[in-house]
Design a protein around this motif. Structure first.
Motif, mmCIF file in Angstrom:
data_model
loop_
_atom_site.group_PDB
_atom_site.id
_atom_site.type_symbol
_atom_site.label_atom_id
_atom_site.label_comp_id
_atom_site.label_asym_id
_atom_site.label_seq_id
_atom_site.Cartn_x
_atom_site.Cartn_y
_atom_site.Cartn_z
ATOM 1 N N LEU A 292 59.063 -86.147 -28.424
ATOM 2 C CA LEU A 292 58.016 -85.458 -29.170
ATOM 3 C C LEU A 292 57.349 -84.350 -28.352
ATOM 4 O O LEU A 292 56.295 -83.847 -28.723
ATOM 5 C CB LEU A 292 56.951 -86.456 -29.638
ATOM 6 C CG LEU A 292 57.444 -87.570 -30.555
ATOM 7 C CD1 LEU A 292 56.311 -88.548 -30.862
ATOM 8 C CD2 LEU A 292 58.025 -86.988 -31.839
ATOM 9 N N THR A 293 57.968 -83.954 -27.243
ATOM 10 C CA THR A 293 57.352 -82.944 -26.387
ATOM 11 C C THR A 293 57.845 -81.535 -26.707
ATOM 12 O O THR A 293 58.911 -81.342 -27.283
ATOM 13 C CB THR A 293 57.624 -83.228 -24.900
ATOM 14 O OG1 THR A 293 59.028 -83.249 -24.665
ATOM 15 C CG2 THR A 293 57.011 -84.557 -24.473
ATOM 16 N N GLN A 294 57.029 -80.578 -26.288
ATOM 17 C CA GLN A 294 57.424 -79.180 -26.386
ATOM 18 C C GLN A 294 57.996 -78.749 -25.033
ATOM 19 O O GLN A 294 58.198 -79.587 -24.154
ATOM 20 C CB GLN A 294 56.256 -78.306 -26.893
ATOM 21 C CG GLN A 294 54.881 -78.579 -26.267
ATOM 22 C CD GLN A 294 54.645 -77.914 -24.942
ATOM 23 O OE1 GLN A 294 55.306 -78.249 -23.963
ATOM 24 N NE2 GLN A 294 53.680 -77.016 -24.876
ATOM 25 N N GLN A 295 58.234 -77.461 -24.867
ATOM 26 C CA GLN A 295 58.970 -76.949 -23.705
ATOM 27 C C GLN A 295 58.280 -77.177 -22.364
ATOM 28 O O GLN A 295 58.942 -77.169 -21.327
ATOM 29 C CB GLN A 295 59.269 -75.454 -23.894
ATOM 30 C CG GLN A 295 58.069 -74.528 -23.821
ATOM 31 C CD GLN A 295 57.260 -74.445 -25.106
ATOM 32 O OE1 GLN A 295 57.504 -75.172 -26.076
ATOM 33 N NE2 GLN A 295 56.267 -73.565 -25.117
ATOM 34 N N ASN A 296 56.948 -77.422 -22.365
ATOM 35 C CA ASN A 296 56.235 -77.648 -21.107
ATOM 36 C C ASN A 296 55.997 -79.122 -20.808
ATOM 37 O O ASN A 296 55.302 -79.456 -19.859
ATOM 38 C CB ASN A 296 54.893 -76.893 -21.118
ATOM 39 C CG ASN A 296 55.107 -75.398 -21.206
ATOM 40 O OD1 ASN A 296 55.862 -74.821 -20.433
ATOM 41 N ND2 ASN A 296 54.462 -74.767 -22.168
ATOM 42 N N GLY A 297 56.551 -79.995 -21.651
ATOM 43 C CA GLY A 297 56.420 -81.430 -21.424
ATOM 44 C C GLY A 297 55.208 -82.075 -22.077
ATOM 45 O O GLY A 297 55.012 -83.281 -21.940
ATOM 46 N N PHE A 298 54.382 -81.295 -22.767
ATOM 47 C CA PHE A 298 53.242 -81.853 -23.493
ATOM 48 C C PHE A 298 53.708 -82.328 -24.866
ATOM 49 O O PHE A 298 54.662 -81.788 -25.428
ATOM 50 C CB PHE A 298 52.142 -80.803 -23.681
ATOM 51 C CG PHE A 298 51.588 -80.259 -22.396
ATOM 52 C CD1 PHE A 298 50.939 -81.091 -21.493
ATOM 53 C CD2 PHE A 298 51.731 -78.915 -22.083
ATOM 54 C CE1 PHE A 298 50.434 -80.585 -20.304
ATOM 55 C CE2 PHE A 298 51.235 -78.399 -20.896
ATOM 56 C CZ PHE A 298 50.580 -79.241 -20.002
ATOM 57 N N VAL A 299 53.004 -83.319 -25.417
ATOM 58 C CA VAL A 299 53.309 -83.734 -26.782
ATOM 59 C C VAL A 299 53.061 -82.542 -27.700
ATOM 60 O O VAL A 299 52.066 -81.829 -27.573
ATOM 61 C CB VAL A 299 52.475 -84.967 -27.196
ATOM 62 C CG1 VAL A 299 52.470 -85.166 -28.700
ATOM 63 C CG2 VAL A 299 53.033 -86.207 -26.528
ATOM 64 N N HIS A 300 53.991 -82.315 -28.590
ATOM 65 C CA HIS A 300 53.950 -81.160 -29.485
ATOM 66 C C HIS A 300 52.732 -81.227 -30.407
ATOM 67 O O HIS A 300 52.381 -82.296 -30.915
ATOM 68 C CB HIS A 300 55.234 -81.104 -30.314
ATOM 69 C CG HIS A 300 55.469 -79.789 -30.951
ATOM 70 N ND1 HIS A 300 54.785 -79.379 -32.065
ATOM 71 C CD2 HIS A 300 56.302 -78.777 -30.602
ATOM 72 C CE1 HIS A 300 55.195 -78.171 -32.399
ATOM 73 N NE2 HIS A 300 56.118 -77.772 -31.525
ATOM 74 N N ALA A 301 52.118 -80.080 -30.619
ATOM 75 C CA ALA A 301 50.954 -80.004 -31.504
ATOM 76 C C ALA A 301 51.288 -80.491 -32.912
ATOM 77 O O ALA A 301 50.413 -81.009 -33.618
ATOM 78 C CB ALA A 301 50.429 -78.572 -31.553
ATOM 79 N N GLY A 302 52.536 -80.335 -33.330
ATOM 80 C CA GLY A 302 52.932 -80.800 -34.658
ATOM 81 C C GLY A 302 52.797 -82.309 -34.806
ATOM 82 O O GLY A 302 52.400 -82.798 -35.864
ATOM 83 N N ALA A 303 53.102 -83.051 -33.754
ATOM 84 C CA ALA A 303 52.966 -84.511 -33.806
ATOM 85 C C ALA A 303 51.497 -84.906 -33.882
ATOM 86 O O ALA A 303 51.110 -85.777 -34.675
ATOM 87 C CB ALA A 303 53.637 -85.156 -32.599
#
Length: 151
Positions: A50-61
């Motif tokens: 569920l992460t984005q390209q920087n390793g944070f959980v994606h805002a969409g989730a």
């Protein structure tokens, strides 16, 4: 308004049953932690999927659990025969999604005949500490539980 004297059990069962049919929530591992009249808490664990390209959980989730929490907060106050649908929301992302789990807490600010205005806050949890990472203002509409044309 709603559930005409059938008590807490009727609205909570309706909310939890509906949540159980939401396949997207199960896909991200979300669970409904608490249900109250006009108050909902949903949580999901960190997953690298569920992460984005920087390793944070994606805002969409994160946005998804806030949207669902607002919808279910509105459903808990809706007429017994109604279902709900999001018609608008605005999200402010306040900090990156870095944590072991993520929580959305939603409440109904005003429930009208057709529309409810709700707010939700999302928190990242790390080592038992919560950090506010996003906030939402949402408008949710009541609708027939079996709309024409639904599959």
């Amino acid at each position: 308004m709603g559930f005409g004297g059938k008590g807490v059990e009727a609205f909570e069962k309706k909310v939890r049953d509906s949540f159980g049919r939401q396949l997207f929530m199960s896909t991200i591992g979300a669970e409904m932690v608490s249900v109250g009249r006009g108050l909902i808490e949903i949580r999901f664990p960190f997953s690298a999927k569920l992460t984005q390209q920087n390793g944070f959980v994606h805002a969409g989730a994160v946005t998804s659990i806030m949207d669902s929490a607002c919808g279910y907060a509105a459903l808990s106050l809706a007429p017994e025969e109604a279902d709900v649908l999001s018609v608008e929301f605005k999200v402010n992302l306040l900090a990156p999604g870095a944590g072991e789990s993520f929580i959305a807490r939603a409440s109904v600010k005003r429930a009208g005949k057709r529309l409810a205005v709700c707010t939700a806050d999302a928190f990242a949890v790390r080592a038992g500490e919560e950090k506010l990472i996003a906030t939402m203002l949402a408008t949710i509409m009541n609708m027939d539980s079996k709309p024409a044309g639904a599959v």
